[in-house]
Scaffold this active site. Structure first.
Site, mmCIF file in Angstrom:
data_model
loop_
_atom_site.group_PDB
_atom_site.id
_atom_site.type_symbol
_atom_site.label_atom_id
_atom_site.label_comp_id
_atom_site.label_asym_id
_atom_site.label_seq_id
_atom_site.Cartn_x
_atom_site.Cartn_y
_atom_site.Cartn_z
ATOM 1 N N SER A 54 0.836 -1.202 0.000
ATOM 2 C CA SER A 54 0.000 0.000 0.000
ATOM 3 C C SER A 54 0.878 1.262 0.000
ATOM 4 O O SER A 54 1.721 1.423 -0.871
ATOM 5 C CB SER A 54 -0.956 -0.047 1.193
ATOM 6 O OG SER A 54 -2.051 0.814 0.995
ATOM 7 N N ASP A 171 -5.507 -3.608 -2.472
ATOM 8 C CA ASP A 171 -4.545 -3.403 -1.387
ATOM 9 C C ASP A 171 -4.095 -4.711 -0.736
ATOM 10 O O ASP A 171 -4.896 -5.470 -0.195
ATOM 11 C CB ASP A 171 -5.208 -2.503 -0.343
ATOM 12 C CG ASP A 171 -4.243 -1.985 0.706
ATOM 13 O OD1 ASP A 171 -3.203 -2.621 0.926
ATOM 14 O OD2 ASP A 171 -4.546 -0.948 1.307
#
Length: 290
Positions: A54, A171
């Site tokens: 991320s 993610d």
């Protein structure tokens, strides 16, 4: 023959005075990674491999691609303003997130060459994502760098995922927010891991059962969902680390009111938190090289 080559490679690598670095996801809190990198740069610590999830993946990508840490810091200060953040948001109904993929990619293309591949970076790099079609973790260590960053930063429900013919990538923090386990398969160098994810103990809970979060700036309708996500990510991260521990783990002290999306404007405070954590562990970091 392959075994012999592997032995020779390992002998060479053991003489390499370097470390591998893994950066966690954490949204705005991930800006603290910049402070850690600043200190490592100042100390002359050579990073032979870098990975991230991320926001950690985005910062790792910039650094691996050869962007000086001073420039990464300038980028963070420039694009962390409310004015710049609002440009990414699209409130049109029936989209897969508040931030559309084209908005995100338009932003990323300002700071990353859209034609560069992960294999082209100056430091070996990987990121991770989750395939929403299968629920499996995906290692992003080759192919277009912009696609990989889009994938690892696509927080479900907030940023629309990266999609190709076979995968729907989002993610990596959904399954592995601090991917030390992946780095273990890629290097024998000592691993320094930076965990900026909010812990349950640091979440600003107080008050009574009907209003347990009076200090939190998180919108009312998101509080329980966000708290559940903190719990899930914390438990998964701790489980993953128990099975694949880092050689040194740093957790910068960050204001608990700074969350995934709230707190980008506190970029100075966040970078300083990363610097403080790294400087406080300077001797431990040098010990990794021995």
């Amino acid at each position: 023959m392959h075994f012999l080559l592997g032995v020779i490679y390992n002998l060479i690598m053991t003489k390499d005075n370097s470390i591998a670095l893994v950066l966690s996801g954490g949204g705005a809190r991930g800006l603290a990674h910049i402070g850690v990198l600043k200190v490592l740069d100042q100390l002359g610590i050579h990073i032979s491999a870098i990975g991230g999830c991320s926001m950690g993946g985005l910062i790792a990508s910039l650094y691996a691609a050869g962007t000086p840490i001073s420039e990464i810091e300038k980028i963070a200060r420039k694009y962390s303003s409310t004015r710049e953040m609002v440009k990414l948001v699209d409130l049109t109904p029936n989209h897969k997130g508040f931030i559309l993929s084209q908005n995100l990619r338009s932003f990323l293309s300002k700071i990353i060459d859209k034609n560069i591949n992960i294999e082209d970076t100056k430091i070996p790099l990987f990121m991770n994502a989750v395939n929403l079609a299968t629920g499996r973790e995906v290692i992003l260590d080759h192919g277009n760098l912009l696609n990989a960053i889009h994938s690892t930063t696509a927080v479900p429900g907030f940023i629309s995922p990266f999609e190709d013919k076979e995968r729907i990538l989002a993610d990596g923090g959904v399954v592995n927010n601090l991917p030390v386990s992946i780095m273990r398969t890629k290097t024998i160098r000592p691993i320094l891991a930076i965990d900026v994810h909010q812990s349950l103990s640091s979440f600003p809970i107080s008050g009574n059962a009907s209003n347990p979060y009076p200090k939190s700036r998180i919108p009312e309708f998101l509080k329980e969902y966000y708290l559940a996500e903190i719990i899930k990510t914390r438990i998964l991260t701790d489980l993953n680390l128990s099975q694949n521990p880092a050689d040194l783990l740093l957790s910068p002290k960050i204001d608990p009111n700074i969350s995934l999306f709230l707190g980008f404007q506190k970029v100075n405070e966040l970078i300083e938190a990363g610097e403080s954590a790294a400087m406080a562990n300077k001797e431990n970091i040098f010990a990794l090289l021995k």
